[in-house]
Enzyme design. Structure first.
Site, PDB file in Angstrom:
ATOM      1  N   THR A 177     -22.593  16.840  -5.417  1.00  0.00           N
ATOM      2  CA  THR A 177     -23.135  15.725  -4.609  1.00  0.00           C
ATOM      3  C   THR A 177     -22.715  15.876  -3.146  1.00  0.00           C
ATOM      4  O   THR A 177     -23.547  15.777  -2.231  1.00  0.00           O
ATOM      5  CB  THR A 177     -22.699  14.371  -5.182  1.00  0.00           C
ATOM      6  OG1 THR A 177     -23.046  14.334  -6.558  1.00  0.00           O
ATOM      7  CG2 THR A 177     -23.383  13.229  -4.460  1.00  0.00           C
TER       8      THR A 177
ATOM      9  N   LYS B 117     -28.937   4.121 -15.652  1.00  0.00           N
ATOM     10  CA  LYS B 117     -27.583   3.933 -15.110  1.00  0.00           C
ATOM     11  C   LYS B 117     -26.824   3.066 -16.098  1.00  0.00           C
ATOM     12  O   LYS B 117     -27.431   2.287 -16.843  1.00  0.00           O
ATOM     13  CB  LYS B 117     -27.649   3.225 -13.747  1.00  0.00           C
ATOM     14  CG  LYS B 117     -26.415   3.396 -12.900  1.00  0.00           C
ATOM     15  CD  LYS B 117     -26.395   4.722 -12.165  1.00  0.00           C
ATOM     16  CE  LYS B 117     -25.043   4.955 -11.510  1.00  0.00           C
ATOM     17  NZ  LYS B 117     -25.067   6.173 -10.675  1.00  0.00           N
TER      18      LYS B 117
ATOM     19  N   ASP C   5     -19.835   8.522 -12.225  1.00  0.00           N
ATOM     20  CA  ASP C   5     -20.108   7.793 -10.980  1.00  0.00           C
ATOM     21  C   ASP C   5     -18.740   7.217 -10.579  1.00  0.00           C
ATOM     22  O   ASP C   5     -17.706   7.748 -11.001  1.00  0.00           O
ATOM     23  CB  ASP C   5     -21.170   6.700 -11.215  1.00  0.00           C
ATOM     24  CG  ASP C   5     -21.669   6.072  -9.915  1.00  0.00           C
ATOM     25  OD1 ASP C   5     -22.421   6.723  -9.185  1.00  0.00           O
ATOM     26  OD2 ASP C   5     -21.274   4.927  -9.597  1.00  0.00           O
TER      27      ASP C   5
ATOM     28  N   SER D 153     -26.652  18.292 -12.556  1.00  0.00           N
ATOM     29  CA  SER D 153     -26.623  17.747 -13.927  1.00  0.00           C
ATOM     30  C   SER D 153     -27.859  18.201 -14.699  1.00  0.00           C
ATOM     31  O   SER D 153     -27.773  18.531 -15.887  1.00  0.00           O
ATOM     32  CB  SER D 153     -26.587  16.214 -13.900  1.00  0.00           C
ATOM     33  OG  SER D 153     -25.277  15.757 -13.705  1.00  0.00           O
TER      34      SER D 153
ATOM     35  N   LYS E 163     -31.711   9.417 -17.150  1.00  0.00           N
ATOM     36  CA  LYS E 163     -30.607  10.198 -16.603  1.00  0.00           C
ATOM     37  C   LYS E 163     -29.993   9.433 -15.455  1.00  0.00           C
ATOM     38  O   LYS E 163     -30.706   8.968 -14.550  1.00  0.00           O
ATOM     39  CB  LYS E 163     -31.143  11.551 -16.087  1.00  0.00           C
ATOM     40  CG  LYS E 163     -30.068  12.441 -15.527  1.00  0.00           C
ATOM     41  CD  LYS E 163     -29.467  13.349 -16.584  1.00  0.00           C
ATOM     42  CE  LYS E 163     -28.176  14.002 -16.157  1.00  0.00           C
ATOM     43  NZ  LYS E 163     -26.962  13.200 -16.452  1.00  0.00           N
TER      44      LYS E 163
END
Ligand code: NDP
Length: 446
Positions: free
Chosen positions: A207, A124, A164, A375, A88
């Site tokens: 975030t 990632k 991102d 998430s 993840k």
């Protein structure tokens, strides 16, 4: 093999990946005692194993620009560790993306995800594609082309990417559409999807809001509060916008945003109306500097926010955006708290300056974990096909950030090394690492 020799191995094998080496060194320097306390970790070479991703998938992405010209980009997915759950972590589209940057981000993600208490491994991915100046049609064609390759290697129980830098809701939606089309599966394979077709409320805010919830816990741990505090925010993207919004809601006065072109300073503080303007301006990919003609304030081309006097710094742009000299500037300008919204925004030297000067410092892997935590909640909601309200999810986010804070603090009390301040860096590394290491020990040598 000791932790130190594992670091030396990484330095030797990946000398061309400085960000990855930096991330490995930072964890290594904080886990020696916990390693000594758990002999199985050394026996099973847990840290050495965690320094090498399970696998890296790299691929070519062909797409056509609006002139009909063929464009070629590189794409990657780093599947770092699925010890405690499916891989993840986000996808980054930015010209600076390369394998080393994605390895540093994936490595950090392993420990961050463990800290959330949710079952998520670390990964990632991304591309060196530059979304700047591209039309919506070009972004769409690129996202489709990227997913045409990536879909072979992801799945709701295997690997679940998210956004991102350069990847927000629009890009996630385009990629999800292509995944669905290719696989004929409507599953929670990407998080950050639009609300109404699988997305979770509060994911967009998570975030930035989570960062300020963590900060609020830090302040409480010091019998302090956000009320009346002056805050410097860097960045003007997703994390920065919602960090500023929540800081304002909790009584702080945010006086800066920044982007790759410079810094926006408003000594009167950003109100909700001004923050909404920043959101709309960045979403429309228009210059932040236009703010001055609407609201006043000043635009400092090519500069960063750290020259201003304030109580709190929230770096929310990108890695290594605060160097040693800028950290010294923060100290001189009265900063008492630094909480990282971005991943690894302080260089190793800057971290030393901040910690040596008694500033309370929260590393990104603890302070910015709110995004991946929501998430994780989106994955659960997708699995049971039931969706929670904004208020329910906000409460869960606050609880998760408090738990991350309290667990990091508890580990810091046992293993920390800074004097006078809570050593959140050591605490977060120890708490995250221990959880993953225990899983690896239980699995044996696989
Ligand atoms: P966005 O793309 O929404 O915004 C990034 C911001 O940082 C923009 O203002 C951008 O400026 C600026 N920026 C990017 N690269 C540079 C650079 N090299 N120099 C100066 N400024 C730069 O990204 P996010 O807000 O999503 O991400 C910001 C940081 O937070 C990253 O480190 C990311 O990994 C981290 N993070 C994000 C999470 C999320 O949920 N989105 C979760 C956890 C961490 P410009 O607009 O001019 O390009």
């Amino acid at each position: 093999m000791s932790i130190q020799s594992a670091v030396e191995q990484v330095q030797k094998n990946y000398a061309h990946q400085p960000e990855f080496i930096q991330a490995v060194q930072e964890v290594a320097m904080t886990i020696e005692q916990v390693y000594a306390d758990n002999p199985k970790f050394a026996e099973l070479k847990v840290f050495e194993r965690l320094c090498e991703p399970d696998r890296i998938i790299s691929f070519r992405v062909n797409w056509e620009n609006d002139k009909g010209e063929v464009q070629v980009n590189r794409g990657w997915r780093v599947q770092f560790s699925n010890a405690i759950g499916p891989y993840k972590g986000g996808l980054r589209f930015h010209p600076t993306v390369n394998e080393g940057v994605l390895k540093f981000l994936g490595f950090e993600q392993i420990f961050k995800n463990a800290l959330t208490g949710l079952p998520m491994g670390g990964g990632k991915g991304g591309s060196d594609f530059d979304p700047k100046g591209k039309s919506d049609a070009e972004i769409r064609r690129f996202c489709y082309a990227f997913m045409r390759e990536l879909h072979k290697n992801i799945g709701k129980d295997m690997d679940v990417p998210a956004g991102d830098i350069g990847v927000g809701g629009r890009e996630v939606n385009y990629m999800f559409a292509m995944y669905k089309n290719l696989t004929r599966e409507y599953e929670g394979v990407l998080t950050g999807k639009g609300v109404g077709f699988g997305g979770s409320l509060i994911r967009t805010e998570a975030t930035g809001y989570g960062l300020v919830y963590f900060l609020d816990n830090m302040l409480k741990a010091n019998n302090d509060s956000l009320t009346g505090k002056t805050v410097l925010v860097s960045g003007a993207g997703n994390v920065a916008q919602y960090a500023a919004e929540k800081a304002l809601q909790l009584g702080g006065k945010v006086i800066t945003f920044s982007d790759s072109q410079g810094t926006l300073h408003d000594a009167d503080g950003f109100t909700q109306e001004k923050i909404d303007w920043v959101k709309a301006q960045k979403d429309a990919r228009k210059p932040l500097s236009d703010y001055v003609s609407v609201f006043g304030g000043e635009w400092l081309a090519g500069e960063k926010p750290w020259k201003f006097t304030a109580d709190i710094a929230l770096p929310c742009a990108t890695q290594n955006e605060v160097n040693e000299d800028e950290a010294r500037q923060m100290v001189a300008n009265g900063i008492k708290y630094v909480a990282e919204g971005a991943n690894m925004p302080l260089t190793a030297e800057a971290i030393d300056v901040v910690r040596d000067n008694g500033i309370a410092y929260a590393p990104g892997k603890a302070a910015n974990a709110g995004g991946v935590a929501v998430s994780g909640l989106e994955m659960s909601q997708n699995s049971v096909r039931q969706y929670k309200s904004f208020a329910e999810l906000d409460e869960k986010l606050q609880n998760i950030m408090k738990n991350i804070h309290d667990n990091s603090r508890a580990a810091a009390e046992k293993y920390g090394t800074t004097k006078g301040t809570i050593d959140y860096m050591t605490g977060a590394n120890v708490a995250g690492f221990t959880q993953v290491a225990n899983a690896l020990v239980a699995y044996g040598i696989l």
